[in-house]
Design an enzyme around this catalytic site. Structure first.
Site, mmCIF file in Angstrom:
data_model
loop_
_atom_site.group_PDB
_atom_site.id
_atom_site.type_symbol
_atom_site.label_atom_id
_atom_site.label_comp_id
_atom_site.label_asym_id
_atom_site.label_seq_id
_atom_site.Cartn_x
_atom_site.Cartn_y
_atom_site.Cartn_z
ATOM 1 N N SER A 1 -40.695 -22.940 -9.622
ATOM 2 C CA SER A 1 -39.696 -21.995 -9.871
ATOM 3 C C SER A 1 -40.101 -20.637 -10.442
ATOM 4 C CB SER A 1 -38.508 -22.452 -10.795
ATOM 5 O OG SER A 1 -37.345 -21.722 -10.858
ATOM 6 N N ASP B 1 -31.316 -27.257 -2.804
ATOM 7 C CA ASP B 1 -31.458 -26.518 -3.947
ATOM 8 C C ASP B 1 -30.149 -25.621 -4.087
ATOM 9 O OD1 ASP B 1 -32.524 -24.671 -5.720
ATOM 10 O OD2 ASP B 1 -34.512 -25.089 -5.214
ATOM 11 N N HIS C 1 -33.100 -28.176 -7.040
ATOM 12 C CA HIS C 1 -34.019 -27.444 -7.662
ATOM 13 C C HIS C 1 -35.005 -28.044 -8.609
ATOM 14 C CE1 HIS C 1 -35.585 -23.386 -8.294
ATOM 15 N NE2 HIS C 1 -35.519 -23.647 -9.813
#
Length: 337
Positions: free
Chosen positions: A148, A278, A306
């Protein structure tokens, strides 16, 4: 039963009752304390040691296992509002002789937080370089892993400091122009239109908001007791003002698409891992990276959101280990030719 035997049972029962009552009290009254104890125990069980390092007046907090050896060390960068311990689920399945380092990102957990610091992507990349230098990790090239926000920073780091990085793993990284808009991006746009910019779905302040965030980040539905949700919120609330400031910096013009702008400069062999479900950063971003890095390896994980690190830790560890093994075998073959 004689008196001595009765006393022995009473003492034994009392000894057992103390930790049990302490656990119950922590669960209902101080769940945040229980969460900290949980991470402490897990680090201890996995052999992860916590250390501090300094670069000038700036302090980094990190955990590590193993020692540098002939194979590349591994540096892991966590995501927005997380901390170094988020990697423990993956470390559990990595080889015990692998040198692994997990650092708290700038402003997070035990690493210095300053209102004067630069929390842009470029600012954080520079800080991570300082950390690498402070523990002399760049004496030889290392494998860099980021997820991320951490993936955004890892990708830009590899582009800016190619001599440091022998290989790269990006897990659903931020910093791209995604062909398909995710649920999270749509929520942000709606909040902006309603002028409610302070209610960011990734910055919960109630157990209900925490539950919503977990549903947004994870395809797997974890059943978490209300007390633990409250504990997770209690741990985060003192930091929420910082998280808001950081988030606004990350989505600002200066930082939003830095990986997109510099990914063509990445020369290290790259592995891309993304959850197909995600909802935070759409999986369509994976093809953006593949197009820019044609020799990269792509792994799309089905039934995964995610939070790849939390949802599929064993698979993530295996993919990273196999990737490093394949690079090692390729290097050996080249040397023999």
């Amino acid at each position: 039963m004689d008196l001595d035997m009765m006393n022995m049972f009473l003492v034994a029962g009392g000894t057992l009752a103390v930790p049990i009552l302490a656990f119950i009290a922590s669960f209902y009254l101080w769940p945040s304390v229980l969460i900290r104890i949980y991470y402490w125990y897990w680090r201890r069980a996995l052999g992860m040691q916590v250390r501090l390092s300094n670069y000038g007046n700036y302090q980094f907090c990190y955990s590590y296992r193993g020692k540098p050896g002939p194979k590349p060390s591994v540096l892991m960068l966590h995501g927005f509002s997380a901390h170094k311990d988020m990697w423990l689920a993956v470390v559990k399945f990595l080889p015990k002789n692998m040198h692994v380092v997990c650092v708290d990102m700038p402003g997070h957990e035990g690493t210095t937080r300053s209102c004067l610091d630069d929390y842009s992507i470029d600012g954080q990349v520079k800080r991570i370089r300082q950390f690498v230098e402070s523990i002399r990790m760049n004496r030889k090239p290392f494998h860099l892993v980021g997820t991320s926000m951490g993936g955004h920073i890892a990708g830009v780091y590899a582009a800016e400091y190619p001599a440091d990085v022998c290989s790269l793993t990006l897990l659903c990284p931020a910093g791209l122009e995604y062909p398909t808009e995710s649920k999270f991006i749509k929520q942000l746009r709606e909040l902006k239109e309603d002028e409610n910019v302070h209610r960011v779905p990734l910055i919960p302040s109630t157990p209900e908001e925490m539950e919503d965030m977990l549903k947004l980040c994870s395809y797997v539905r974890f059943k978490i007791p209300q007390q633990i949700l409250q504990g997770l919120v209690d741990v985060r609330i003192p930091h929420n003002d910082f998280y808001r400031k950081l988030f606004l910096e990350l989505v600002g013009e200066r930082s939003r698409h830095v990986l997109q702008e510099r990914m063509s400069k990445i020369t290290a062999p790259t592995q891309i891992i993304w959850g197909n479900q995600d909802q935070v950063l759409d999986v369509s971003g994976a093809q953006v990276l593949v197009d820019a890095l044609p020799s990269s390896q792509l792994h799309i994980l089905e039934n995964c959101g995610h939070s790849v690190v939390m949802e599929r830790p064993r698979k993530t560890a295996k993919l990273i280990t196999d990737f490093l093994a394949s690079l090692h075998n390729t290097d050996n073959n080249k040397k023999q030719q």
